[in-house]
Enzyme design. Structure first.
Site, mmCIF file in Angstrom:
data_model
loop_
_atom_site.group_PDB
_atom_site.id
_atom_site.type_symbol
_atom_site.label_atom_id
_atom_site.label_comp_id
_atom_site.label_asym_id
_atom_site.label_seq_id
_atom_site.Cartn_x
_atom_site.Cartn_y
_atom_site.Cartn_z
ATOM 1 N N SER A 112 33.663 36.816 33.827
ATOM 2 C CA SER A 112 33.569 35.757 32.896
ATOM 3 C C SER A 112 34.234 36.147 31.566
ATOM 4 C CB SER A 112 31.843 35.500 32.548
ATOM 5 O OG SER A 112 31.769 35.064 31.571
ATOM 6 N N TYR A 168 23.011 38.893 30.512
ATOM 7 C CA TYR A 168 24.150 38.499 31.404
ATOM 8 C C TYR A 168 25.660 39.024 30.687
ATOM 9 C CZ TYR A 168 27.685 35.539 33.612
ATOM 10 O OH TYR A 168 28.893 35.082 34.397
ATOM 11 N N LYS A 205 28.210 41.946 32.508
ATOM 12 C CA LYS A 205 30.092 41.567 32.618
ATOM 13 C C LYS A 205 30.490 42.435 31.929
ATOM 14 C CE LYS A 205 29.097 38.018 35.586
ATOM 15 N NZ LYS A 205 29.422 38.334 36.996
#
Length: 334
Positions: free
Chosen positions: A139, A152, A156
């Site tokens: 991402s 999150y 990542k």
């Protein structure tokens, strides 16, 4: 011989779109996810699209032993593993201090450790065979954290660091396994209808939003070409560049209510009493939700920035030719 491809998080979203894309090539597919109905739907779609064979595994990627068992079974029965895609993820939308230690642990177990488990399972067979491609679904948030998604973003970032270390080690040992990461923009997946949230309104990806099939094209391309990394969409590249040039300014921009907070919610209020999330158990156990989320009307089906990244020699030639024409015209004017 058909490629052998293993995909985690295959029951929905990006994993589902990648499954369909490999099925259209006639690949043999091993699909890993937790939701029974989602897996069944993915399998039916893949067979209809032309997959040579499909197997499904109702496995939580946080379980390292179970993931290894899948890899061993597939490698034994199908003669090896050509491509492994790590896509499984969960998330919690809330300010960092409202997220519990247990929730941080769970997101880390799925997003980061799940990627590690899948990668190690694939490497066990790929290094021995002397070939293979592993693709991590990343991402823009692997480089730039944003409000309300601390777990999150952290995972990542962790995957990015893990990838860099592992790539150097593979190069040192002369291994021919290719390691890639696909950095995503906002994508229209069911994630935003089953993420755990403490926000008052329905979560949404920060626009502009892309369809998961755009990401699938990037995944297949990096796996085919063994590329280190690719940014999907102009917003991903802009986010990374902005964070390199002016991270402090980006902090303040994202702190604004309209950008970092309201931009991650629609105008529709949700009922916490009826909202279902997939952090601890799958939402697609009894109903298949497919690849797309609820933002079809707003989602883009193509990306010029991605096309340019996939066709760099052509783009370079065109730019060079254009500059040559411009220089010639300028000289003639003199």
């Amino acid at each position: 011989m058909s490629q052998v491809v293993v995909i985690t998080g295959a029951s929905a979203g990006v994993g589902r779109a990648v499954t369909a894309a490999y099925a259209a090539r006639g690949a043999r597919l091993a699909l890993i996810a937790r939701g029974r109905a989602g897996l069944e739907g993915a399998s039916l779609e893949a067979r209809a699209a032309g997959a040579a064979d499909v197997r499904t595994f109702q496995v939580d990627v946080a379980d390292a032993e179970a993931v290894q068992e899948v890899a061993d079974e597939i490698a034994r029965d199908w003669g090896g593993i050509d491509v492994w895609i790590n896509d499984a993820m969960v998330s919690v939308f809330a300010p960092a201090w409202e997220i519990t230690p247990a929730e941080y642990r769970r997101v880390t177990e799925v997003n980061f450790l799940g990627t590690v488990h899948g990668t190690l399972a694939a490497l066990r067979h790929m290094r021995r065979a002397g070939h293979g491609a592993i693709v991590q679904i990343g991402s823009a948030l692997a480089y730039r954290g944003i409000p309300l998604q601390a777990p999150y973003c952290a995972t990542k970032h962790a995957v990015q660091g893990f990838n860099d270390s592992l790539r150097a080690e593979l190069l040192h040992d002369g291994d021919r396994v290719k390691l890639s990461m696909v950095q995503l923009p906002a994508v229209n997946t069911p994630q935003f209808s089953w993420v755990r949230t403490r926000l008052p309104r329905h979560p949404q990806p920060v626009p502009p939003i892309y369809q998961p099939e755009v990401v699938a094209r990037a995944v297949l391309w990096v796996a085919d070409h063994g590329k280190r990394e690719i940014n999907v969409g102009g917003p991903t590249l802009k986010t990374r560049l902005g964070n390199m040039v002016a991270p402090g300014l980006l902090d303040r921009y994202l702190a604004r209510d309209q950008q970092g907070y309201q931009g991650q919610q629609t105008g529709d209020r949700i009922d916490p009493a009826t909202w279902q999330d997939n952090v601890d158990k799958p939402v697609d156990e009894d109903r298949d939700l497919g690849a797309h989320g609820v933002f079809d009307a707003r989602a883009r089906t193509s990306s010029f920035a991605l096309w340019a990244a996939m066709h760099k020699p052509l783009v370079t030639s065109l730019v060079g030719a254009g500059l040559g024409v411009a220089a010639t015209a300028l000289l003639r004017r003199r």
